[in-house]
Design a protein around this motif. Structure first.
Motif, PDB file in Angstrom:
ATOM      1  N   SER A 171      11.610  15.468  64.470  1.00 44.04           N
ATOM      2  CA  SER A 171      12.445  16.585  64.920  1.00 44.04           C
ATOM      3  C   SER A 171      11.756  18.016  64.101  1.00 44.04           C
ATOM      4  CB  SER A 171      13.885  16.577  64.953  1.00 44.04           C
ATOM      5  OG  SER A 171      14.055  16.447  63.433  1.00 44.04           O
ATOM      6  N   LEU A 172      10.911  17.752  63.292  1.00 45.50           N
ATOM      7  CA  LEU A 172      10.301  18.974  62.454  1.00 45.50           C
ATOM      8  C   LEU A 172       9.679  19.883  63.511  1.00 45.50           C
ATOM      9  CD1 LEU A 172       9.009  16.982  59.360  1.00 45.50           C
ATOM     10  CD2 LEU A 172      10.592  18.852  59.288  1.00 45.50           C
ATOM     11  N   GLN A 173       9.865  20.870  63.297  1.00 44.94           N
ATOM     12  CA  GLN A 173       9.680  21.952  64.277  1.00 44.94           C
ATOM     13  C   GLN A 173       7.980  22.593  63.813  1.00 44.94           C
ATOM     14  OE1 GLN A 173      10.890  22.828  67.146  1.00 44.94           O
ATOM     15  NE2 GLN A 173      12.071  21.203  66.422  1.00 44.94           N
ATOM     16  N   ASP A 174       7.164  22.329  62.743  1.00 41.10           N
ATOM     17  CA  ASP A 174       6.087  22.950  62.576  1.00 41.10           C
ATOM     18  C   ASP A 174       5.078  22.298  63.706  1.00 41.10           C
ATOM     19  OD1 ASP A 174       4.277  20.495  60.817  1.00 41.10           O
ATOM     20  OD2 ASP A 174       6.168  20.106  60.731  1.00 41.10           O
ATOM     21  N   GLU A 175       4.012  23.066  63.694  1.00 38.47           N
ATOM     22  CA  GLU A 175       3.002  22.752  64.930  1.00 38.47           C
ATOM     23  C   GLU A 175       2.400  21.341  64.651  1.00 38.47           C
ATOM     24  OE1 GLU A 175      -0.229  25.669  64.186  1.00 38.47           O
ATOM     25  OE2 GLU A 175      -0.019  26.089  66.308  1.00 38.47           O
ATOM     26  N   GLY A 176       2.103  20.838  63.400  1.00 37.94           N
ATOM     27  CA  GLY A 176       1.453  19.435  63.229  1.00 37.94           C
ATOM     28  C   GLY A 176       2.480  18.399  63.779  1.00 37.94           C
ATOM     29  N   SER A 177       3.519  18.594  63.176  1.00 37.54           N
ATOM     30  CA  SER A 177       4.718  17.543  63.700  1.00 37.54           C
ATOM     31  C   SER A 177       4.788  17.584  65.177  1.00 37.54           C
ATOM     32  CB  SER A 177       5.825  17.936  63.008  1.00 37.54           C
ATOM     33  OG  SER A 177       5.817  17.868  61.716  1.00 37.54           O
ATOM     34  N   ALA A 191      -0.046   4.119  65.903  1.00 43.01           N
ATOM     35  CA  ALA A 191      -0.374   5.411  65.127  1.00 43.01           C
ATOM     36  C   ALA A 191      -1.813   5.185  64.955  1.00 43.01           C
ATOM     37  CB  ALA A 191       0.329   5.653  63.922  1.00 43.01           C
ATOM     38  N   TYR A 192      -2.276   4.205  64.485  1.00 40.54           N
ATOM     39  CA  TYR A 192      -3.809   3.967  63.905  1.00 40.54           C
ATOM     40  C   TYR A 192      -4.768   4.009  65.378  1.00 40.54           C
ATOM     41  CZ  TYR A 192      -2.714   2.699  59.016  1.00 40.54           C
ATOM     42  OH  TYR A 192      -2.535   2.599  58.046  1.00 40.54           O
ATOM     43  N   GLN A 193      -4.115   3.611  66.482  1.00 35.74           N
ATOM     44  CA  GLN A 193      -4.862   3.379  67.641  1.00 35.74           C
ATOM     45  C   GLN A 193      -4.904   4.889  68.110  1.00 35.74           C
ATOM     46  OE1 GLN A 193      -2.520   0.602  69.314  1.00 35.74           O
ATOM     47  NE2 GLN A 193      -3.624  -1.196  68.886  1.00 35.74           N
ATOM     48  N   LEU A 194      -3.790   5.715  67.974  1.00 38.50           N
ATOM     49  CA  LEU A 194      -3.897   6.916  68.271  1.00 38.50           C
ATOM     50  C   LEU A 194      -4.805   7.805  67.490  1.00 38.50           C
ATOM     51  CD1 LEU A 194      -2.299   8.739  70.586  1.00 38.50           C
ATOM     52  CD2 LEU A 194      -0.778   9.427  68.330  1.00 38.50           C
ATOM     53  N   ALA A 195      -4.770   7.544  66.148  1.00 33.17           N
ATOM     54  CA  ALA A 195      -5.531   8.362  65.196  1.00 33.17           C
ATOM     55  C   ALA A 195      -7.181   7.998  65.708  1.00 33.17           C
ATOM     56  CB  ALA A 195      -5.594   7.806  63.868  1.00 33.17           C
ATOM     57  N   VAL A 196      -7.280   6.760  66.151  1.00 32.08           N
ATOM     58  CA  VAL A 196      -8.989   6.248  66.254  1.00 32.08           C
ATOM     59  C   VAL A 196      -9.033   7.059  67.629  1.00 32.08           C
ATOM     60  CG1 VAL A 196     -10.274   4.468  67.177  1.00 32.08           C
ATOM     61  CG2 VAL A 196      -8.818   4.152  65.125  1.00 32.08           C
ATOM     62  N   HIS A 215      -8.185  10.040  68.658  1.00 30.51           N
ATOM     63  CA  HIS A 215      -8.454  11.214  68.321  1.00 30.51           C
ATOM     64  C   HIS A 215      -9.536  11.617  67.642  1.00 30.51           C
ATOM     65  CE1 HIS A 215      -3.812  12.229  68.815  1.00 30.51           C
ATOM     66  NE2 HIS A 215      -4.536  12.079  70.042  1.00 30.51           N
ATOM     67  N   LEU A 216      -9.819  10.713  66.906  1.00 32.89           N
ATOM     68  CA  LEU A 216     -11.268  10.957  66.163  1.00 32.89           C
ATOM     69  C   LEU A 216     -12.359  10.661  66.775  1.00 32.89           C
ATOM     70  CD1 LEU A 216     -10.359   8.725  62.774  1.00 32.89           C
ATOM     71  CD2 LEU A 216     -10.770  11.326  62.927  1.00 32.89           C
ATOM     72  N   ASN A 217     -12.339   9.811  67.900  1.00 32.11           N
ATOM     73  CA  ASN A 217     -13.395   9.719  68.908  1.00 32.11           C
ATOM     74  C   ASN A 217     -13.306  10.744  70.252  1.00 32.11           C
ATOM     75  OD1 ASN A 217     -14.463   7.503  67.545  1.00 32.11           O
ATOM     76  ND2 ASN A 217     -13.318   5.950  68.541  1.00 32.11           N
ATOM     77  N   GLY A 218     -12.531  11.606  70.015  1.00 35.52           N
ATOM     78  CA  GLY A 218     -12.391  12.785  70.836  1.00 35.52           C
ATOM     79  C   GLY A 218     -11.970  12.566  72.256  1.00 35.52           C
ATOM     80  N   GLU A 219     -10.902  11.430  72.176  1.00 37.02           N
ATOM     81  CA  GLU A 219     -10.143  11.080  73.449  1.00 37.02           C
ATOM     82  C   GLU A 219      -8.869  11.718  73.383  1.00 37.02           C
ATOM     83  OE1 GLU A 219     -10.397   6.843  73.043  1.00 37.02           O
ATOM     84  OE2 GLU A 219     -12.616   6.785  73.361  1.00 37.02           O
ATOM     85  N   GLY A 220      -8.076  11.550  74.194  1.00 35.19           N
ATOM     86  CA  GLY A 220      -6.469  12.320  74.233  1.00 35.19           C
ATOM     87  C   GLY A 220      -6.518  13.640  73.972  1.00 35.19           C
ATOM     88  N   THR A 262       4.168  14.565  67.388  1.00 38.07           N
ATOM     89  CA  THR A 262       4.940  13.780  68.283  1.00 38.07           C
ATOM     90  C   THR A 262       4.766  13.781  69.717  1.00 38.07           C
ATOM     91  OG1 THR A 262       6.709  14.478  66.802  1.00 38.07           O
ATOM     92  CG2 THR A 262       7.653  13.797  68.624  1.00 38.07           C
ATOM     93  N   ARG A 263       4.088  14.729  70.336  1.00 37.65           N
ATOM     94  CA  ARG A 263       3.625  15.106  71.509  1.00 37.65           C
ATOM     95  C   ARG A 263       2.844  13.871  71.980  1.00 37.65           C
ATOM     96  NH1 ARG A 263       1.416  19.786  71.846  1.00 37.65           N
ATOM     97  NH2 ARG A 263       3.166  20.812  70.887  1.00 37.65           N
ATOM     98  N   SER A 264       1.718  13.706  71.296  1.00 44.43           N
ATOM     99  CA  SER A 264       0.578  12.944  71.471  1.00 44.43           C
ATOM    100  C   SER A 264       1.138  11.338  71.555  1.00 44.43           C
ATOM    101  CB  SER A 264      -0.471  12.873  70.703  1.00 44.43           C
ATOM    102  OG  SER A 264      -0.940  14.127  70.270  1.00 44.43           O
ATOM    103  N   PHE A 265       1.900  11.304  70.483  1.00 49.13           N
ATOM    104  CA  PHE A 265       2.434   9.862  70.524  1.00 49.13           C
ATOM    105  C   PHE A 265       3.557   9.604  71.421  1.00 49.13           C
ATOM    106  CE2 PHE A 265       5.069   6.489  68.704  1.00 49.13           C
ATOM    107  CZ  PHE A 265       4.285   5.786  67.975  1.00 49.13           C
ATOM    108  N   GLY A 266       4.373  10.408  71.626  1.00 50.87           N
ATOM    109  CA  GLY A 266       5.385  10.343  72.544  1.00 50.87           C
ATOM    110  C   GLY A 266       4.867  10.184  74.039  1.00 50.87           C
ATOM    111  N   GLU A 267       3.978  11.015  74.385  1.00 52.29           N
ATOM    112  CA  GLU A 267       3.467  10.761  76.007  1.00 52.29           C
ATOM    113  C   GLU A 267       2.596   9.528  75.811  1.00 52.29           C
ATOM    114  OE1 GLU A 267       1.310  14.546  76.170  1.00 52.29           O
ATOM    115  OE2 GLU A 267       3.438  15.544  76.618  1.00 52.29           O
TER     116      GLU A 267
END
Lengths: 447, 343
Positions: free
Chosen positions: A319-325, A66-71, A73-78, A329-334
């Motif tokens: 499985s939460l249906q809000d936009e954020g979740s 999750a941290y790697q994903l956050a980094v 996203h913060l750096n404009g990748e993904g 889930t999509r970025s992480f899952g992919e």
């Protein structure tokens, strides 16, 4: 042990001395700039302190993902993940305050000593401006205190004990994850509804900080709806076989077993309870029930079929249906091929919240960050509207009551959300008895 | 009364595991004179043979089910095990269901090979070295094996259920006229107890009634003389090491439904098994078995909440307390022979 050999005490002394020696230059530089580890113009370093070995290694691995994903996203990748859904739109994928985000990692080993020394090394050697992570309340409390002394921000990972934002709260520390009190407040009405208001509960509790506060929270909340507590028994961490603790339960007059265990202990104690027929048993003229206050999907996987139909609470579920979740889930899952755990979610969110606070404050100075986070209200990060309360640095948001799914579709689809408990129902006063005895103190920039 | 019977029953299955591990430990100690700290790791590897067989039987190919979607909203890939594809759904599912008992057959040759490899590859080089060296090298080996398992299987416990026929528990109390649900006991634990009894019996019979066993027993008593008589005792000792590995491995295989295995389970059992060996008497097979059951039952009693209320913390120290008392009153252990480890 002979004098020539290193004793633990000697090692600690040597370590402390080295620490002091290493920290000297930091103190001088921090004086010059105003706060510890002020980043240069091009990059900023975050310290991810997660259990890479030991009993919670699986949780730690998911936190690191999750941290790697956050980094990224913060750096404009993904694909940007939750940056697109976050109500505060300050972060634009150009790092933090124009500096590229870099990171170092440490191994907490789920031991307070190891966690402190890895955090210290990341602060003093690698120049980390913020420490985050962990999967145990013991570790969170220890590292939070260290960060307070060192003058860096601590964004807690998975820690559920009341004490993290209760008696051990610190001005430099922030917790997004929910806590024992909230679990009790959310679970009790659901349990009363499902199992009645005159249950007799028997507690098996992990013998450490988190176990105590969770046992107290669940006990007070369920007694509030009319339940009676028959007995509370402390079990050693890592007991392996819990059968000798399980067998007295049926003869005790209890008709409900509350398992205040986490990780491997929970998998083993629940498996034992099911093996000994507790789920088919009758007591006081009705079906015997089991409750697990803190659920995680990683644990649910370990417990297999035994978890079906059992109530618990969780901070977040994919499985939460809000936009954020869904975005997360999509970025992480992919990226990784499977959905994120609640540990991954809270760590990802904490990183974004920190970056956002720095950007809004316009400075990496911990006191500026503290000010930006205190009383901060946000949405779009998966838990609905959330408040970072100024008085204790605890996030207040909806809590999920979940149940083990009867017919899971896949190995990830193990929990179903029974109720989203609204935030008002789990909110408490900052000086609530379960949280009393702590002082935030003042923020420490390390200067 | 019910509580006492329950704790005795509880102690029996834990005791069975202690006894099986301690039996192998004392066998290796008695024949090879080696203190083998990697023996717990063998128990753990046995458990992971069961886990691996379960995974192999569950090897699947994916079929896309258009009617369902996965967590990302793509069509769901449904996993169909090859076994079910080859043998039909029912037979295939039954084979997977019985993976733990089937693992016994697979585990015997695997554990024997691991045992021989360990003995020939590493431990034989340490026969003439001091016990401290043996302990260090076997302890190191245990850590290596443990980390290898963790690298492949992760740190969390892996559920490996018993066959459906043995899932759940039966009301033992009702048979003897107690209240319903007073004494519930899982079927699989009874199976484990019976299994342990058979294995222990087989090892004793093997040592007692075969020529091979006689030579080994002679070797345990006086290695030098047996060597002078022209018998290649080393070869037989290698076989004994393999047998000890098989016993510990099978103990691990059958224990998986009781305790979901993780990489650390070997260490958890090893320390207690050593206490069992010491309490039973170094080099005494009967002592190891008796002490295994005795300490298993005592540990269960000490975990009763009534006992803990009386003496807090007793559940964590009872085994060591008993060990101290036994060693103070009978320094050679309950059934220790004279002259073992005393030179």
């Amino acid at each position: 042990m002979s004098d020539k050999n290193l004793s633990r005490r000697g090692l600690l002394k040597a370590g402390a001395a080295t620490g002091v020696a290493l920290s000297l230059p930091t103190i001088f530089t921090s004086k010059a700039y105003g706060f510890t580890n002020e980043p240069g113009a091009s990059s900023v370093t975050l310290g991810f302190n997660v259990p890479q070995t030991g009993a919670y290694a699986d949780e730690g691995a998911d936190e690191l993902r999750a941290y790697q994903l956050a980094v990224e996203h913060l750096n404009g990748e993904g694909d940007g993940g939750m940056l697109n859904t976050f109500s505060s739109q300050v972060l634009d994928g150009t790092g933090i305050l124009g500096r590229r985000v870099e990171y170092v990692t440490g191994d907490t080993q789920t031991s307070s000593d190891a966690a402190r020394s890895s955090a210290r090394s990341m602060i003093e050697r690698d120049g980390a401006i913020m420490i985050t992570g962990g999967s145990s309340s013991g570790v969170a409390v220890a590292v939070q205190a260290l960060c307070q002394e060192a003058g860096v921000i601590f964004m807690a990972g998975l820690t559920h004990s009341n004490d993290t934002t209760g008696k051990d709260r610190k001005a430099n520390g922030f917790r997004h994850f929910f806590n024992s009190y909230m679990s009790g407040a959310a679970l009790a009405p659901v349990l009363a509804n499902a199992y009645g208001t005159d249950r007799n509960a028997y507690y098996l509790t992990a013998d450490y900080n988190w176990g105590y506060t969770t046992e107290q929270a669940i006990q007070e909340a369920t007694e509030g709806v009319g339940w009676n507590t028959v007995n509370t028994v402390r079990t050693p961490l890592g007991a392996g076989d819990f059968s000798s603790y399980i067998t007295p339960v049926l003869g005790s007059g209890a008709d409900t077993l509350v398992l205040v265990h986490y990780g491997g202990d929970m998998v083993n104690s629940l498996t034992n309870a099911v093996q000994f027929g507790l789920r088919e048993a009758q007591a006081n003229g009705r079906d015997f029930q089991i409750v697990v206050p803190l659920f995680s999907r990683l644990m649910a996987r370990g417990a297999g079929e035994n978890i079906r139909g059992i109530f618990g609470s969780t901070n977040w579920h994919w499985s939460l249906q809000d936009e954020g979740s869904q975005a997360f889930t999509r970025s992480f899952g992919e990226k990784y091929g499977f959905p994120p755990s609640q540990a991954a979610h809270t760590c990802y969110v904490q990183t974004l919240l920190y970056a956002d606070a720095v950007s809004r404050a316009g400075t990496f100075n911990p006191c500026g960050v503290v000010e930006a986070l205190e009383g901060f209200e946000f949405d779009g990060l998966g838990n609905g509207p959330t408040l970072y309360r100024a008085e204790d640095h605890q996030c207040f948001k909806d809590v999920l009551v979940v149940r083990g799914k009867e017919n899971p579709d896949s190995e990830y689809d193990l929990l179903e959300i029974v109720e989203v408990t609204p935030v008002d129902q789990v909110t408490y006063a900052p000086d609530h008895p379960q949280f009393s005895g702590g002082e935030l103190g003042t923020c420490n920039p390390g200067a | 009364m019910e509580a006492i019977i329950l704790q005795i029953l509880n102690g029996l299955d834990k005791g069975s595991a202690y006894a099986l591990i301690a039996l192998g430990l004392t066998l290796i100690f008695g024949t090879l004179g080696v203190v083998n700290f990697a023996h717990g790791a063998i128990f753990m590897i046995g458990a992971f043979v069961a886990v691996t067989l379960n995974r192999v039987l569950n090897l699947s190919f994916s079929v896309i089910d258009e009617t369902r979607t996965d967590f990302l909203g793509n069509p769901m890939q449904v996993q169909v095990p090859y076994v079910e594809h080859w043998f039909g759904t029912q037979t295939g599912a039954a084979i997977i269901d019985w993976s733990v008992p089937l693992a016994i057959i697979v585990a015997i040759p695997i554990m024997a090979l691991i045992g021989i490899a360990m003995e020939r590859g590493l431990i034989k080089h340490f026969y003439k070295r001091p016990h401290a060296d043996q302990i260090l090298v076997t302890f190191g080996l245990a850590i290596v094996l443990q980390e290898i398992i963790k690298a492949f299987y992760g740190a969390n416990p892996i559920p490996t259920p018993a066959p459906d026929a043995f899932v759940g528990s039966f009301d033992l109390g009702q048979i003897f006229g107690f209240e319903p649900f007073a004494i519930m006991y899982p079927y699989w634990r009874l199976v484990y107890f019976a299994f342990a009894a058979v294995v222990i019996g087989a090892v004793f019979a093997f040592l007692q009634f075969t020529t091979f066993g006689m030579v080994v027993r002679a070797g345990m008593a006086d290695r030098e003389t047996v060597g002078i008589l022209g018998i290649d005792i080393d070869k037989r000792f290698t076989t004994m090491f393999a047998i000890a590995a098989i016993v510990a491995g099978l103990a691990g295989v059958m224990y998986t439904p009781i305790l979901s295995p993780n990489y650390h389970m070997g260490m958890d059992f090893l320390v207690l098994s050593f206490v069992v060996v010491v309490v039973g008497g170094m080099g005494s097979l009967g002592g190891a078995v008796a002490a295994g059951f005795l300490l298993g039952v005592l540990q269960s009693f000490a975990s009763m909440s009534q006992v803990i209320d009386l003496i807090p913390g007793i559940n964590q120290v009872i085994i060591y307390l008993v060990a101290i008392i036994v060693l103070l009153t009978r320094p050679r252990g309950l059934m220790g022979r004279k002259g073992v480890m005393e030179d």
